[in-house]
Design an enzyme around this catalytic site. Structure first.
Site, PDB file in Angstrom:
ATOM      1  CE  LYS A  83      56.460 -10.039  -1.625  1.00  0.00           C
ATOM      2  NZ  LYS A  83      56.625  -9.472  -2.990  1.00  0.00           N
TER       3      LYS A  83
HETATM    4  O1  G3P Z   1      56.325  -6.959  -5.175  1.00  0.00           O
HETATM    5  C1  G3P Z   1      55.331  -6.346  -4.540  1.00  0.00           C
HETATM    6  C2  G3P Z   1      54.974  -4.985  -5.042  1.00  0.00           C
HETATM    7  O2  G3P Z   1      56.031  -4.142  -4.833  1.00  0.00           O
HETATM    8  C3  G3P Z   1      54.465  -4.912  -6.451  1.00  0.00           C
HETATM    9  O3  G3P Z   1      53.910  -3.687  -6.645  1.00  0.00           O
HETATM   10  O4  G3P Z   1      52.145  -2.357  -7.712  1.00  0.00           O
HETATM   11  O5  G3P Z   1      54.429  -2.362  -8.660  1.00  0.00           O
HETATM   12  O6  G3P Z   1      53.033  -4.382  -8.867  1.00  0.00           O
HETATM   13  P1  G3P Z   1      53.350  -3.164  -8.068  1.00  0.00           P
END
Ligand code: G3P
Length: 217
Positions: A83
């Site tokens: 990533k």
């Molecule tokens: O892993 C990437 C993403 O899905 C994280 O999103 O906003 O839940 O931290 P969030």
């Protein structure tokens, strides 16, 4: 649609392994930090729990260190997807690693032009963040719609991996649009199963069956 689990918690991932509901895993530096474990150990353990891709994120911001970190993460297991952030250095790293045959997931995508660049850089996955856009009053699902449309227009091989998913309606909307993958916390996968009428129907069936005094076995 493929479901990836957005977590670095091995116990949570283990509880979903074998359910048919987990086609891969995504992690990020915040999730690794939350696990309190060494990235090399936790990624290796997660890679043994699924045949699908496991996204492990570089933490450097300069190209050279990103490439070294990316190759190190890639070599942890054959199903690691590296990533990288959607920055200029991240796009250059994506191109270089993809040319080496490494699956690259370009993350922190918040606009359709960004997603177009990632596809041109050879990304295997693009991760547009829905929830974080919604958080600031923008329309995260519209971004997914735009990216899927653009990728179809030009037949890009990059898969749209809807990220920062907060609830089952995000998953439903992404499936209707035709996103290839949705990555979500285990709690959202479990919430997808639930429906009050299923519970009520099951209670009724159980009550009616009990009245028969029968047993199938
Ligand atoms: O892993 C990437 C993403 O899905 C994280 O999103 O906003 O839940 O931290 P969030």
């Amino acid at each position: 649609m493929k479901f990836f689990v957005d977590s670095a918690d091995v116990a949570e991932i283990k509880s979903l392994a074998g359910t048919g509901l987990m086609d891969g895993v995504t992690t990020n530096p915040s999730l690794i930090a939350k696990s309190g474990r060494k990235i090399s150990e936790v990624i290796a353990e997660i890679c043994a729990l699924t045949e699908g891709p496991v996204s492990a994120e570089v933490t450097a911001t300069d190209l050279d260190t990103m490439l070294r970190e990316g190759r190190y993460l890639r070599d942890i297991a054959k199903n690691v997807a590296v990533k990288v952030p959607l920055t200029e250095a991240g796009l250059r790293a994506c191109k270089a690693l993809s040319d080496e045959g490494t699956k690259v997931n370009v993350t922190l995508c918040f606009s359709a032009p960004q997603a177009l660049l990632a596809a041109k850089a050879g990304a295997a996955f693009i991760s547009p963040f829905i929830g974080r856009l919604d958080d600031i009053g923008e329309d995260g699902i519209q971004l997914i719609r735009d990216v899927v449309t653009i990728y179809r227009n030009y037949n890009f091989g990059t898969e749209v991996l809807a990220a920062s998913i907060r609830h089952p309606v995000h998953v439903l909307q992404c499936a209707k649009i035709g996103a290839h993958v949705a990555t979500m916390p285990p709690a959202v996968i479990k919430a997808l199963v639930k429906h009050p009428l299923t519970d009520r129907g099951l209670d009724q069936f159980t009550a009616d069956w009990a009245k028969t005094g029968q047993s199938i076995l």
